[in-house]
Design a protein around this motif. Sequence first.
Motif: not given
Length: 266
Positions: A2-5, A39-61
């Motif tokens: 699993r890759i998260v890009l 247009h680039f909302l920094r406050e959205r980063w924590p939720g997005l990163i937490a969701h991506a991490a919950s997918l247990a990726p093998d590789v982050v690109l």
Amino acid sequence: MRIVLLGDMHLYTLAIAPHRLLSKRFLGQSNLWLRRRHHFLRERWPGLIAHAASLAPDVVLGSGDLTTTALPHEFELAKQAIAPLVDAARDVFFVPGNHDRYTHRSMRNRVFEAHLGDWTANAWPHHRELADGVHLIGIDPTRPTLLQASGLCGEAQLSKLEAILGGIDRSHRVIVVCHYPIDTPPGHPVEPRPHRLLDQRDLAYVLGKARHDTLYLHGHMHHVWCWRMDETVAPNVTVINAGAPVMHNRDWPHGQGFWQIDLDIR
């Protein structure tokens, strides 16, 4: 596997020392204050990163543009933002974007490499095997310019890339990560010359000639797409644009998110 890009993050800081504005950065910070920060909302980063991490990726690109004007503090903000995702993966790799090479000094001092360390490469193109029969190649065509945002691989890097591909078994799969698009999909406007990879056709030729089943992952243009290249150019290449994860505008009111790519490893 699993890759998260992740695409263009454009982490920024609004308050910077005046002496840092004595360069192209003055234009970048002006654009940040007037337009980009809306247009680039920094406050959205924590939720997005937490969701991506919950997918247990093998590789982050990452396809580049972690920062807005290549300030050291911006790189630190970016590293802090994505740390939970990096901790969840066994491998991580980022290529620089044009905003990560924003000034000649940031290029000369290799600020991107200094801050990302093991998350990136020290020489380009970079090649390593992610898994049995799956190869990762990173390309860096970024360069600081005064008014443009174009990139150039150059003959030396393309020759090295060709040699790398020539040493990979044709039955193996290849993942190429580069900040710039190799082309735009049918029906989409052609990217303006001052903004595009100037030798993109040469790069497409090298990838097509090698004939590996190839994923070409990029950012730079703030759109999300996935398409197969033309049969006359590089029919073996599938292009995926990571876009800009937290970009907020009329077309993307809730942000663009990230790509999850699942590869069947036999």
